[in-house]
Design an enzyme around this catalytic site. Sequence first.
Site, PDB file in Angstrom:
ATOM      1  N   HIS A 299     113.572 -13.849 -28.262  1.00 58.55           N
ATOM      2  CA  HIS A 299     114.754 -14.559 -27.787  1.00 58.55           C
ATOM      3  C   HIS A 299     115.826 -13.578 -27.324  1.00 58.55           C
ATOM      4  O   HIS A 299     116.015 -12.513 -27.907  1.00 58.55           O
ATOM      5  CB  HIS A 299     115.333 -15.441 -28.893  1.00 58.55           C
ATOM      6  CG  HIS A 299     114.601 -16.734 -29.085  1.00 58.55           C
ATOM      7  ND1 HIS A 299     114.386 -17.629 -28.054  1.00 58.55           N
ATOM      8  CD2 HIS A 299     114.030 -17.286 -30.201  1.00 58.55           C
ATOM      9  CE1 HIS A 299     113.722 -18.681 -28.526  1.00 58.55           C
ATOM     10  NE2 HIS A 299     113.483 -18.496 -29.813  1.00 58.55           N
TER      11      HIS A 299
ATOM     12  N   CYS B  26     115.412 -14.465 -22.233  1.00 62.61           N
ATOM     13  CA  CYS B  26     116.526 -14.951 -21.426  1.00 62.61           C
ATOM     14  C   CYS B  26     117.636 -13.903 -21.386  1.00 62.61           C
ATOM     15  O   CYS B  26     117.763 -13.071 -22.281  1.00 62.61           O
ATOM     16  CB  CYS B  26     117.074 -16.247 -22.005  1.00 62.61           C
ATOM     17  SG  CYS B  26     115.948 -17.654 -21.874  1.00 62.61           S
TER      18      CYS B  26
END
Length: 501
Positions: free
Chosen positions: A270, A326
């Site tokens: 993440h 991301c």
Amino acid sequence: AVGTDALLTGIWREAIVAAVTVEKAGRGGRYADGPAGQVIDYLMERGFSKFSASAEKTEQAAHEGRIRPTGGGGGGSGGSGGKPECPHGTSCYRKNPEHFKEYSHPWGEAKDQDKSWTLQIRCGRCSHVCTVAVPPGTPAGATVQAKCPQCGCTNQAQMPFTAGTDPKPSAAPHMGGSAPRPSGRRKALLIGVNYFGTRAELRGCINDVHNLYRLLTETYGWPSHAVRTLTDDGRGNGGMPTRQNITQHMQWLSDGAQAGDVLFFSFSGHGAQQEDPHGYEEDGMNETILPVDFERAGMMTDDEISDLMVKSLPEGVRLTGIMDCCHSGSGLDLPFTWDPRRGMWREAVNPFHSMGDVLMFSGCEDDDTSSDAASMYSAPGGAMTTAFCDVLRRNPNPIYPQLLQMLHQHLSRGGFSQRPVLSSTQQFSLERPFSFDDIHPNMNPQLGRIFRQKFPPRPRAMSGPLADMLGPLGMLAGGLVVGALAGEVLEGGFGLLGALF
């Protein structure tokens, strides 16, 4: 020219003496292919082979102590506490505690001893934000404790490596020249975090580590002992991908790097954002990666990652990175990004220039929270990592335009909308074959941070399981933000989330 003592004079003499000083300050002492040897090799490549014997004698005299740097500094033993002075001089960007234990920095120590930091800590129990005065001389990485005035809970956090501002830019010692000879030394750090048992659990990040491991060792012939893996299934040869362990292994990757060395780094997991305390980033936000223990230990910013792995690299060292998360467009905080539409490199507004040759491939822009984020949770492998490995297995040495085009086509066939992003510390012509061993010399006339404009924070909205877990972590504005580290509740046994920012 050659002096009456049969030794070189002028700038070449000073270069060899300085290189010997660096060797003496290192752990390995004198070694055949060290900095002094590289200076002499460069002298020969420039067509001064007739001075070969004098250059060798100059190196020998420097090692015997018969000649010394005219400035009297360098890596001698006159540093504070008997430690040798840092061989990087005033351009040193290393901020890890071990480096400061080993070398003295007299040009900055007197100033830093009188400097204090004011930090803000959010209480892990009641979320009250309090201001903490850090004593002068507190080193990066030191533990800071603060008692919450609201509920009385004692919080603990680590002094961030990115506290303070970057050094002012300085002129690079030189630009251009020929690429160094590959040393044969290779090191790789592969990190994959699936966040098992959390609401934000992923499936494919450990698979990414295995995929890249096979690419390096089978397709490109890297030795398996040179590859460290951190995975949260407990099977990585480097242990769990905790914040502390990631930090230590990033230091391992860059420490001791010499010209001709080749490094590789990857992170699959993440990514998020956190307010940039200095306003350098064009959206006012630092990009972050999330270790497995981010709820307790906090996120790691691109500034911190750059401090650990990029800024300290000497010229002639190649680092290739893959960021599959991301907000990863500038995940290593590199100054140049390739603009495929204009066919040219775009420089960041507030770039930090360094000597090493660092390239990074990422799967999304900084402002892309990934339109494919929903599928990311169930994917068997990261889109960018899968494309990178598949493309290079089919063609191990494409020229860069071909590589970027093939990556884009692979992502499109998989139903992914993001384009591959290439960023770099150096501007170079893309009309050359991609190779992990293809090292580009420094082309930056200035080193350090070039500040042009301060940007306000513009955080992107987040949704989904990860957003629920992060809450306000890294998204709060106001005050001096110096890192995204977690406070730990020491009283009451709650272990709730806190953040140092």
